[in-house]
Design a protein around this motif. Structure first.
Motif: not given
Length: 116
Positions: A29-34, A37-45, A56-59
């Motif tokens: 789980e992302l607590e802090e960021h500055h 910062v980006q994310r992607d998801r398993a369904s859209a790598v 929250r991050f899943q496999v």
């Protein structure tokens, strides 16, 4: 053991289902960021998008930091991952080598602080 493989081994142990997210399907789980910062998801790598505190991050999901970015993740086994700038971290859906490693540090650096 090289430093890279040592970090991967520690990370794989940290995401084992023995902590506070066990059964919830989340590995971190992302607590802090500055900064960047980006994310992607398993369904859209590689479809990178914005992050929000509490994500929250899943496999299969990934986290990417840019030159001015950094993040702190709470890991499933009560540890923390401090993600430095210019880093790509991926929670694997499976180990490409058939082993138990479920996390890949694709580039950059991550510091792990273990919990209990």
């Amino acid at each position: 053991m090289s430093r890279h493989w040592a970090v991967l081994w520690v990370l794989s142990m940290m995401v084992a289902c023995s902590g506070k997210f066990c059964g919830a399907g989340y590995l971190a789980e992302l607590e802090e960021h500055h900064g960047e910062v980006q994310r992607d998801r398993a369904s859209a790598v590689a479809a990178w998008g914005a992050v929000t505190q509490g994500d929250r991050f899943q496999v299969g999901d990934g986290l990417r930091t840019g030159g001015s970015g950094g993040a702190q993740l709470s890991l499933a086994s009560d540890g923390r991952a401090l993600v430095e700038s210019n880093t790509v971290l991926r929670f694997l859906d499976r180990d490409p080598r058939g082993g138990s490693r479920r996390l890949a540090l694709e580039e950059g650096a991550v510091r792990i602080d273990s919990g209990n």
